[in-house]
Design a protein around this motif. Sequence first.
Motif, PDB file in Angstrom:
ATOM      1  N   SER A  19       0.824  -1.204   0.000  1.00  0.00           N
ATOM      2  CA  SER A  19       0.000   0.000   0.000  1.00  0.00           C
ATOM      3  C   SER A  19       0.860   1.257   0.000  1.00  0.00           C
ATOM      4  O   SER A  19       0.478   2.278  -0.591  1.00  0.00           O
ATOM      5  CB  SER A  19      -0.958   0.003   1.193  1.00  0.00           C
ATOM      6  N   GLU A  23       0.433   4.111  -2.880  1.00  0.00           N
ATOM      7  CA  GLU A  23       0.181   5.524  -2.575  1.00  0.00           C
ATOM      8  C   GLU A  23       1.284   6.424  -3.114  1.00  0.00           C
ATOM      9  O   GLU A  23       1.023   7.552  -3.539  1.00  0.00           O
ATOM     10  CB  GLU A  23      -0.009   5.679  -1.075  1.00  0.00           C
ATOM     11  N   ALA A  44     -12.121  -2.406   0.186  1.00  0.00           N
ATOM     12  CA  ALA A  44     -12.241  -1.234   1.056  1.00  0.00           C
ATOM     13  C   ALA A  44     -11.120  -0.234   0.775  1.00  0.00           C
ATOM     14  O   ALA A  44     -11.344   0.985   0.769  1.00  0.00           O
ATOM     15  CB  ALA A  44     -12.227  -1.670   2.515  1.00  0.00           C
ATOM     16  N   TYR A  45      -9.915  -0.742   0.569  1.00  0.00           N
ATOM     17  CA  TYR A  45      -8.771   0.125   0.279  1.00  0.00           C
ATOM     18  C   TYR A  45      -8.974   0.852  -1.049  1.00  0.00           C
ATOM     19  O   TYR A  45      -8.752   2.066  -1.149  1.00  0.00           O
ATOM     20  CB  TYR A  45      -7.500  -0.720   0.255  1.00  0.00           C
ATOM     21  N   ASP A  47     -11.785   1.562  -2.482  1.00  0.00           N
ATOM     22  CA  ASP A  47     -12.843   2.559  -2.300  1.00  0.00           C
ATOM     23  C   ASP A  47     -12.293   3.834  -1.659  1.00  0.00           C
ATOM     24  O   ASP A  47     -12.656   4.948  -2.059  1.00  0.00           O
ATOM     25  CB  ASP A  47     -13.962   1.986  -1.429  1.00  0.00           C
ATOM     26  N   ARG A  48     -11.418   3.687  -0.663  1.00  0.00           N
ATOM     27  CA  ARG A  48     -10.827   4.865  -0.015  1.00  0.00           C
ATOM     28  C   ARG A  48      -9.964   5.664  -0.991  1.00  0.00           C
ATOM     29  O   ARG A  48      -9.994   6.902  -1.002  1.00  0.00           O
ATOM     30  CB  ARG A  48      -9.978   4.442   1.188  1.00  0.00           C
ATOM     31  N   LEU A  49      -9.232   4.960  -1.836  1.00  0.00           N
ATOM     32  CA  LEU A  49      -8.382   5.652  -2.807  1.00  0.00           C
ATOM     33  C   LEU A  49      -9.231   6.387  -3.849  1.00  0.00           C
ATOM     34  O   LEU A  49      -8.914   7.521  -4.228  1.00  0.00           O
ATOM     35  CB  LEU A  49      -7.449   4.649  -3.486  1.00  0.00           C
ATOM     36  N   ARG A  50     -10.301   5.753  -4.301  1.00  0.00           N
ATOM     37  CA  ARG A  50     -11.178   6.429  -5.263  1.00  0.00           C
ATOM     38  C   ARG A  50     -11.830   7.649  -4.636  1.00  0.00           C
ATOM     39  O   ARG A  50     -11.978   8.695  -5.294  1.00  0.00           O
ATOM     40  CB  ARG A  50     -12.259   5.466  -5.758  1.00  0.00           C
ATOM     41  N   ALA A  51     -12.229   7.536  -3.382  1.00  0.00           N
ATOM     42  CA  ALA A  51     -12.853   8.668  -2.688  1.00  0.00           C
ATOM     43  C   ALA A  51     -11.891   9.840  -2.568  1.00  0.00           C
ATOM     44  O   ALA A  51     -12.323  11.006  -2.505  1.00  0.00           O
ATOM     45  CB  ALA A  51     -13.338   8.234  -1.305  1.00  0.00           C
ATOM     46  N   ALA A  52     -10.589   9.538  -2.571  1.00  0.00           N
ATOM     47  CA  ALA A  52      -9.574  10.591  -2.511  1.00  0.00           C
ATOM     48  C   ALA A  52      -9.224  11.136  -3.890  1.00  0.00           C
ATOM     49  O   ALA A  52      -8.340  11.991  -4.009  1.00  0.00           O
ATOM     50  CB  ALA A  52      -8.316  10.064  -1.826  1.00  0.00           C
ATOM     51  N   HIS A  54      -8.333   9.220  -6.697  1.00  0.00           N
ATOM     52  CA  HIS A  54      -7.353   8.465  -7.477  1.00  0.00           C
ATOM     53  C   HIS A  54      -8.043   7.463  -8.398  1.00  0.00           C
ATOM     54  O   HIS A  54      -9.137   6.983  -8.109  1.00  0.00           O
ATOM     55  CB  HIS A  54      -6.397   7.727  -6.543  1.00  0.00           C
TER      56      HIS A  54
END
Length: 253
Positions: A19, A23, A44-45, A47-52, A54
């Motif tokens: 990870s 990043e 889940a990981y 999803d968090r990256l897309r929400a940021a 990416h």
Amino acid sequence: MRFQNQVAIVTGAAGGIGSAIVEGLLAEGAYVGLIDANATAGAAYADRLRAAGHRVHFVPTDVSQFDACQTAYDAMTDALGPATILVNNVGISPKTDGRALNVWEMPPQEWDKVVDVNLNSVFYMTRLATPHMVKQNTGRIINMSSVAGRAYCDIVAAHYAATKAALIGLTRHWAAELGPHQITVNALAPGRIATPLLKSVPQEINDAVVNVTALRRLGTPEEVADACLYFASDQARFVTGQVLDVAGGWLMT
């Protein structure tokens, strides 16, 4: 932005060193395909990256199976485009009651699993990624070896050491084989890195490693990622077939 609009694939991407590499690539403009066996953590990981903001694509994958790697590679190519950066990061180092098994104790099934994940997956992913790299006359392949592949390390078992040593041989062979196509192949050899994997090891073992490490501390995933990003970048365009210890001076060769 060394990787602006480039496509990278990282195996073992959902935690630890993987990870941190993901990043780092994203921070410098890459689109990243994430491969991990843990479907829940990986989704889940991602999803968090897309929400940021990416651009990533995750495929839960048993990298010990070629067909699964093929499915994942094809899905990532469809979603992101063909990769010109491949980071073969995935690896396992099984322990029993917090310790590595001796050769006379080791079940053959455990040996086979480590070879499948740590070594065969690297061949599978490289086999899939290189046709496009050869066609485009460019590419960066980074293999995650270990200091245990370069010197005796009593806290890992023979299967782990053997696979990590084999990756060094593959790195050098592929560097020569793929060099005429302007594809570089390098390896990293991390030492003791502070990842969740260390939680399965008694603290006194980690303390003992720190005491014989020149910098007197464990490494961080981000420090391994920094070295990986160098190999992946054009700054390393004339560097190939190399193995870089990221170990703070532990087990120096």
